[in-house]
Design an enzyme around this catalytic site. Structure first.
Site, PDB file in Angstrom:
ATOM      1  N   CYS A  74      -8.022  19.139 -11.222  1.00  0.00           N
ATOM      2  CA  CYS A  74      -6.888  19.688 -10.461  1.00  0.00           C
ATOM      3  C   CYS A  74      -5.944  20.369 -11.432  1.00  0.00           C
ATOM      4  O   CYS A  74      -5.435  19.714 -12.358  1.00  0.00           O
ATOM      5  CB  CYS A  74      -6.156  18.591  -9.703  1.00  0.00           C
ATOM      6  SG  CYS A  74      -4.659  19.175  -8.869  1.00  0.00           S
ATOM      7  N   CYS A  80       2.314  18.152 -12.414  1.00  0.00           N
ATOM      8  CA  CYS A  80       2.758  17.379 -11.253  1.00  0.00           C
ATOM      9  C   CYS A  80       3.004  15.928 -11.644  1.00  0.00           C
ATOM     10  O   CYS A  80       4.013  15.345 -11.294  1.00  0.00           O
ATOM     11  CB  CYS A  80       1.704  17.475 -10.148  1.00  0.00           C
ATOM     12  SG  CYS A  80       1.780  16.169  -8.918  1.00  0.00           S
ATOM     13  N   CYS A  83      -1.117  12.323 -10.282  1.00  0.00           N
ATOM     14  CA  CYS A  83      -2.430  11.767 -10.661  1.00  0.00           C
ATOM     15  C   CYS A  83      -2.462  11.522 -12.164  1.00  0.00           C
ATOM     16  O   CYS A  83      -3.193  12.196 -12.895  1.00  0.00           O
ATOM     17  CB  CYS A  83      -3.551  12.727 -10.260  1.00  0.00           C
ATOM     18  SG  CYS A  83      -3.807  12.874  -8.498  1.00  0.00           S
ATOM     19  N   CYS A 161      -3.934  19.462  -2.775  1.00  0.00           N
ATOM     20  CA  CYS A 161      -3.815  18.168  -3.456  1.00  0.00           C
ATOM     21  C   CYS A 161      -5.022  17.317  -3.092  1.00  0.00           C
ATOM     22  O   CYS A 161      -5.317  17.097  -1.912  1.00  0.00           O
ATOM     23  CB  CYS A 161      -2.531  17.460  -3.037  1.00  0.00           C
ATOM     24  SG  CYS A 161      -2.407  15.783  -3.698  1.00  0.00           S
ATOM     25  N   GLN A 285       1.207   1.643   5.301  1.00  0.00           N
ATOM     26  CA  GLN A 285       0.434   1.746   4.061  1.00  0.00           C
ATOM     27  C   GLN A 285      -0.288   3.090   3.999  1.00  0.00           C
ATOM     28  O   GLN A 285      -0.949   3.500   4.960  1.00  0.00           O
ATOM     29  CB  GLN A 285      -0.585   0.619   3.976  1.00  0.00           C
ATOM     30  CG  GLN A 285       0.029  -0.755   3.779  1.00  0.00           C
ATOM     31  CD  GLN A 285       0.476  -1.011   2.349  1.00  0.00           C
ATOM     32  OE1 GLN A 285       0.479  -0.124   1.508  1.00  0.00           O
ATOM     33  NE2 GLN A 285       0.869  -2.243   2.071  1.00  0.00           N
ATOM     34  N   TYR A 314       9.447 -10.208   5.157  1.00  0.00           N
ATOM     35  CA  TYR A 314       9.338  -8.773   4.849  1.00  0.00           C
ATOM     36  C   TYR A 314       8.178  -8.186   5.666  1.00  0.00           C
ATOM     37  O   TYR A 314       7.305  -7.495   5.140  1.00  0.00           O
ATOM     38  CB  TYR A 314       9.078  -8.516   3.363  1.00  0.00           C
ATOM     39  CG  TYR A 314       9.986  -9.240   2.394  1.00  0.00           C
ATOM     40  CD1 TYR A 314      11.204  -8.689   2.003  1.00  0.00           C
ATOM     41  CD2 TYR A 314       9.602 -10.456   1.838  1.00  0.00           C
ATOM     42  CE1 TYR A 314      12.026  -9.347   1.098  1.00  0.00           C
ATOM     43  CE2 TYR A 314      10.415 -11.119   0.929  1.00  0.00           C
ATOM     44  CZ  TYR A 314      11.623 -10.560   0.564  1.00  0.00           C
ATOM     45  OH  TYR A 314      12.436 -11.212  -0.346  1.00  0.00           O
ATOM     46  N   GLU A 335      12.127  -9.109   9.259  1.00  0.00           N
ATOM     47  CA  GLU A 335      12.266  -7.807   8.594  1.00  0.00           C
ATOM     48  C   GLU A 335      13.693  -7.306   8.803  1.00  0.00           C
ATOM     49  O   GLU A 335      14.278  -7.516   9.870  1.00  0.00           O
ATOM     50  CB  GLU A 335      11.254  -6.809   9.178  1.00  0.00           C
ATOM     51  CG  GLU A 335      11.442  -5.360   8.794  1.00  0.00           C
ATOM     52  CD  GLU A 335      11.323  -5.120   7.310  1.00  0.00           C
ATOM     53  OE1 GLU A 335      12.223  -4.462   6.749  1.00  0.00           O
ATOM     54  OE2 GLU A 335      10.342  -5.597   6.709  1.00  0.00           O
ATOM     55  N   ASP A 386       5.791 -10.313   1.252  1.00  0.00           N
ATOM     56  CA  ASP A 386       5.392  -8.937   0.922  1.00  0.00           C
ATOM     57  C   ASP A 386       6.662  -8.130   0.631  1.00  0.00           C
ATOM     58  O   ASP A 386       7.037  -7.235   1.396  1.00  0.00           O
ATOM     59  CB  ASP A 386       4.601  -8.326   2.082  1.00  0.00           C
ATOM     60  CG  ASP A 386       4.037  -6.949   1.745  1.00  0.00           C
ATOM     61  OD1 ASP A 386       4.139  -6.532   0.572  1.00  0.00           O
ATOM     62  OD2 ASP A 386       3.516  -6.277   2.650  1.00  0.00           O
ATOM     63  N   CYS A 413       3.480  -4.830  -4.717  1.00  0.00           N
ATOM     64  CA  CYS A 413       3.202  -3.501  -5.269  1.00  0.00           C
ATOM     65  C   CYS A 413       3.731  -3.382  -6.689  1.00  0.00           C
ATOM     66  O   CYS A 413       3.702  -2.292  -7.271  1.00  0.00           O
ATOM     67  CB  CYS A 413       3.813  -2.414  -4.385  1.00  0.00           C
ATOM     68  SG  CYS A 413       5.603  -2.541  -4.194  1.00  0.00           S
TER      69      CYS A 413
END
Length: 458
Positions: A74, A80, A83, A161, A285, A314, A335, A386, A413
């Site tokens: 790419c 960018c 990636c 992309c 997600q 959460y 939440e 989460d 995450c």
């Protein structure tokens, strides 16, 4: 001896840091971080900043490439920056992500917990169900889509992309062509003039439905009816077209005001058997197929029985808890975002009377809600955590311990805050059994992980 700016060093890259940079060491043992390199590269590196115990460099010349290095396919990948691992074989990327999770749990958490090999994404390219294209101008002045270069608001044009489904790139380019032919101006941050700031797209992986949302500075879009007709003729899967208004001088993409130009204002899809209707403001997600794998791991780690009370903190739109609701007696979800709670209740209702009857969702801060539930004597058998990237605060973790669940399943995450919080729970009666990294974001530096914690099962 400190390293000097513009000093050239010949270094061998040893591993990757958690931000995707290669890590090497100078003769004096100082760590040097070099973006765009791969473990095993022998490289000439130019120092750009020395911070005492570590330094930052850039790749000046690749002397001997790593066997794990592959050609970058790419042209926008470097400037960018999205990636950041596109130059690596995918197996090497997975190994690096497992290593980063292992390092976080040992170095930050002080835990010698088994970290399993990273679970690969079912799709390495074209996996994202959401894209937010900033709209700017190319070198000829024509409207274009792209992405911001790292730490800037300079748009790098990117007509294709490789993380997005081809059809979403095609819609972005078609919109830019429409803007050009109808004199609709991209927004300019410096002059604060122009109309279109972003193109926000969602696509249901299982349904194929597509949402188009134009983020504009004003609620009126010239030729809106013609645009809707043209888009629907060109792309049959478009289910709804929206105009979101954001006139503020801000980095936040979406404003609070949204107008529906066509369709119901949302798309329909399923996530691990849960029927969902994400709109532009919904958290969802971005890698549906990998998220379904993650949910399966979370369910395996929960070890639910039919008599269990499951507490999902959460909970967002309720998808993790609802995907397990058939295996427990009762589900409670918490939440702080009221729209997400409305979605969770609607998702439960669409799953049928049996699931809806056993599911309760309420809007509150996770820490405050957990504290209140603990004070009321609630004793969930399993708790799912989460949290956002910052992890859990101490009141939340303290309330979890007071509620004394048999098992805690922590979905994260951010391995660093997950390691910190797991260590806290270890100090208060829980045992971290294992950690499963799950690659929801191939070719990028990010990785999710699921941690299984048990009480009194050491």
């Amino acid at each position: 001896m400190p390293l000097k700016k513009n000093q050239l060093l010949t270094l061998t890259i040893e591993c990757l840091s958690n931000d995707g940079s290669g890590v090497a060491h100078s003769e004096d043992g100082e760590a040097v971080f070099v973006p765009g390199t791969a473990p095993g590269d022998e490289a000439r590196v130019r120092i750009v900043k020395d911070c005492g115990r570590y330094a930052f460099g850039i790749l000046d010349a690749l002397l001997t490439p790593s066997p794990d290095r592959i050609p970058t396919d790419c042209p926008a990948a470097g400037p960018c920056g999205g990636c950041s691992l596109r130059h690596l074989r995918y197996q090497a990327e997975l190994a690096a992500k497992q290593g980063n999770v292992t390092d976080a749990f040992r170095r930050i958490g002080g835990l010698d917990v088994p970290v399993l090999p990273a679970l690969p994404s079912p799709e390495v390219d074209r996996y994202r169900n959401k894209v937010q294209f900033p709209v700017g101008r190319d070198k000829n002045g024509a409207p274009c889509i792209g992405f911001y270069a790292g730490r800037t608001h300079r748009i790098v044009p990117c007509p294709d992309c490789k993380l997005q489904p081809s059809v979403l790139n095609e819609i972005g380019n078609a919109l830019c062509a429409f803007f050009a032919s109808h004199g609709i101006q991209p927004y300019d941050e410096e002059s604060r003039k122009g109309l279109v700031r972003h193109i926000f797209l969602r696509r249901g992986v299982h349904s194929g439905q597509i949402m188009v949302c134009l983020v504009c500075t004003r609620p009126k879009l010239p030729h809106a009816e013609e645009l809707c007709i043209q888009l629907r003729e060109q792309f049959a899967d478009i289910a709804t077209i929206l105009l979101n208004v954001n006139a503020k001088n801000t980095n936040v993409i979406l404003g609070s005001e949204t107008h529906t130009l066509y369709g119901p204002g949302y798309i329909e899809d399923t996530l691990k058997g849960v029927p969902v209707r994400p709109g532009p403001l919904s958290f969802y997600q971005v890698n549906t197929l990998a998220a379904e794998q993650l949910y399966s791991i979370a369910a395996e780690y929960a070890q639910l029985t039919p008599d269990d009370l499951l507490l999902d903190l959460y909970c967002g739109m309720g998808t993790i808890g609802l995907s397990m609701a058939g295996s427990c007696r009762e589900l409670i979800g918490v939440e702080i975002v009221s729209e997400a709670i409305d979605s969770a209740k609607a998702n439960a209702a669409r799953m049928g009377d049996a699931i809806a009857a056993k599911s309760r969702f309420f809007c509150a801060d996770a820490g405050e809600a957990a504290t209140r539930l603990a004070a009321e004597g609630l004793h969930p058998d399993v708790i799912i955590l989460d949290p956002p990237r910052k992890g859990c605060d101490e009141p939340t973790l303290s309330a979890v311990v007071r509620m004394s669940p048999r098992r805690v399943v922590y979905v994260s995450c951010n391995p660093s805050t997950a390691a910190r919080d797991s260590a806290w729970l270890e100090q208060h009666g829980y045992h971290s059994e294992k950690v499963q990294p799950v690659d929801l974001f191939p070719r990028t530096k990010h990785v999710e992980c699921v941690i299984a914690l048990s009480k009194g099962e050491i």
